[in-house]
Motif scaffolding. Structure first.
Motif, mmCIF file in Angstrom:
data_model
loop_
_atom_site.group_PDB
_atom_site.id
_atom_site.type_symbol
_atom_site.label_atom_id
_atom_site.label_comp_id
_atom_site.label_asym_id
_atom_site.label_seq_id
_atom_site.Cartn_x
_atom_site.Cartn_y
_atom_site.Cartn_z
ATOM 1 N N GLN A 62 97.082 56.678 -11.320
ATOM 2 C CA GLN A 62 98.271 57.383 -11.798
ATOM 3 C C GLN A 62 98.662 58.523 -10.863
ATOM 4 N N THR A 63 97.673 59.179 -10.294
ATOM 5 C CA THR A 63 97.964 60.304 -9.394
ATOM 6 C C THR A 63 98.123 59.846 -7.946
ATOM 7 N N GLU A 64 97.963 58.535 -7.716
ATOM 8 C CA GLU A 64 98.108 57.932 -6.386
ATOM 9 C C GLU A 64 97.145 58.520 -5.364
ATOM 10 N N LEU A 65 95.963 58.865 -5.838
ATOM 11 C CA LEU A 65 94.905 59.332 -4.934
ATOM 12 C C LEU A 65 94.051 58.141 -4.496
ATOM 13 N N ASN A 66 93.408 58.288 -3.367
ATOM 14 C CA ASN A 66 92.554 57.207 -2.863
ATOM 15 C C ASN A 66 91.249 57.146 -3.645
ATOM 16 N N LYS A 67 90.797 55.920 -3.894
ATOM 17 C CA LYS A 67 89.499 55.742 -4.546
ATOM 18 C C LYS A 67 88.403 55.941 -3.500
ATOM 19 N N PRO A 68 87.211 56.352 -3.930
ATOM 20 C CA PRO A 68 86.103 56.504 -2.980
ATOM 21 C C PRO A 68 85.762 55.177 -2.307
ATOM 22 N N ALA A 69 85.121 55.273 -1.158
ATOM 23 C CA ALA A 69 84.756 54.086 -0.389
ATOM 24 C C ALA A 69 83.821 53.189 -1.189
ATOM 25 N N VAL A 70 83.894 51.910 -0.911
ATOM 26 C CA VAL A 70 83.043 50.915 -1.569
ATOM 27 C C VAL A 70 81.606 51.102 -1.092
ATOM 28 N N PRO A 71 80.603 51.018 -1.975
ATOM 29 C CA PRO A 71 79.206 51.183 -1.554
ATOM 30 C C PRO A 71 78.781 50.105 -0.564
ATOM 31 N N ALA A 72 77.716 50.398 0.166
ATOM 32 C CA ALA A 72 77.211 49.484 1.183
ATOM 33 C C ALA A 72 76.790 48.152 0.565
ATOM 34 N N VAL A 73 77.000 47.080 1.318
ATOM 35 C CA VAL A 73 76.640 45.748 0.871
ATOM 36 C C VAL A 73 75.147 45.524 1.119
ATOM 37 N N SER A 74 74.471 44.852 0.191
ATOM 38 C CA SER A 74 73.022 44.720 0.280
ATOM 39 C C SER A 74 72.551 43.729 1.334
ATOM 40 N N ASP A 75 73.450 42.907 1.900
ATOM 41 C CA ASP A 75 73.019 41.950 2.909
ATOM 42 C C ASP A 75 73.064 42.539 4.323
ATOM 43 N N LYS A 76 73.257 43.818 4.421
ATOM 44 C CA LYS A 76 73.240 44.498 5.709
ATOM 45 C C LYS A 76 71.813 44.913 6.057
ATOM 46 N N PRO A 77 71.518 45.079 7.343
ATOM 47 C CA PRO A 77 70.169 45.523 7.730
ATOM 48 C C PRO A 77 69.864 46.927 7.210
ATOM 49 N N LEU A 78 68.594 47.153 6.943
ATOM 50 C CA LEU A 78 68.124 48.463 6.502
ATOM 51 C C LEU A 78 67.215 49.015 7.588
ATOM 52 N N MET A 79 67.562 50.171 8.137
ATOM 53 C CA MET A 79 66.728 50.792 9.164
ATOM 54 C C MET A 79 65.989 51.968 8.560
ATOM 55 N N ILE A 80 64.676 52.003 8.832
ATOM 56 C CA ILE A 80 63.833 53.075 8.317
ATOM 57 C C ILE A 80 63.157 53.759 9.492
ATOM 58 N N ALA A 81 63.286 55.072 9.574
ATOM 59 C CA ALA A 81 62.555 55.842 10.581
ATOM 60 C C ALA A 81 61.098 55.871 10.156
ATOM 61 N N SER A 82 60.228 55.329 11.006
ATOM 62 C CA SER A 82 58.832 55.150 10.595
ATOM 63 C C SER A 82 57.836 55.811 11.535
ATOM 64 N N ASP A 83 58.296 56.701 12.381
ATOM 65 C CA ASP A 83 57.405 57.293 13.381
ATOM 66 C C ASP A 83 56.269 58.114 12.781
ATOM 67 N N LYS A 84 56.408 58.592 11.550
ATOM 68 C CA LYS A 84 55.332 59.352 10.904
ATOM 69 C C LYS A 84 54.405 58.457 10.079
ATOM 70 N N LEU A 85 54.815 57.202 9.850
ATOM 71 C CA LEU A 85 54.079 56.319 8.956
ATOM 72 C C LEU A 85 53.431 55.114 9.649
#
Length: 150
Positions: A62-85
């Motif tokens: 109604q106010t013609e504002l933009n909706k927030p971005a769509v959340p990330a899709v789960s079929d995308k790669p997941l990168m984890i910083a693991s240098d401490k583990l």
């Protein structure tokens, strides 16, 4: 140095900065690494981004504002910083789609975007290093990485 296959006993030894593994449901290696990574893989697979309430959605329209971005899709790669583990810098969980050529192309893209770090690939069940070599050669002539079989 050429492609080398590591035994299961030496799979978690130092030597590569970037480790690529299939998704949690497809590889026992991913489940084992998830334990060392404080279950970050498991937690991310269960995560659901909050949805926008219907009332707020109608107000935004109604106010013609933009909706927030769509959340990330789960079929995308997941990168984890693991240098401490783990004895590396990154672990990338790359969903396995039953197509080694496409999966290898995605590995190559990630590897290139990270400025070609040393690489270790944990293969999905039932895949061979010979097929991986063929798929990799379509992208890069040099095969300087290690492979861990299921």
């Amino acid at each position: 140095m050429a492609l080398s296959v590591l035994s299961q006993a030496s799979a978690l030894n130092p030597g590569s900065d970037l480790w690529i593994v299939p998704d949690l449901e497809k590889s026992p290696w991913t489940a084992k690494l998830d334990w060392y990574l404080n279950f970050q893989v498991c937690k991310s697979s269960r995560h659901q981004s909050p949805t926008l309430p219907d009332f707020l959605g109608s107000v935004l329209e109604q106010t013609e504002l933009n909706k927030p971005a769509v959340p990330a899709v789960s079929d995308k790669p997941l990168m984890i910083a693991s240098d401490k583990l783990l004895p590396n810098k990154w672990v990338v969980i790359l969903p396995w789609n039953d197509d080694l050529t496409q999966w290898t192309a995605e590995i190559f893209r990630i590897w290139k975007n990270l400025n070609e770090p040393t690489l270790r690939i944990f293969m999905p069940p039932g895949q061979s290093t010979g097929n991986l070599q063929i798929a990799w050669q379509t992208h890069h002539p040099v095969q300087e990485f290690t492979v861990v079989l299921d």
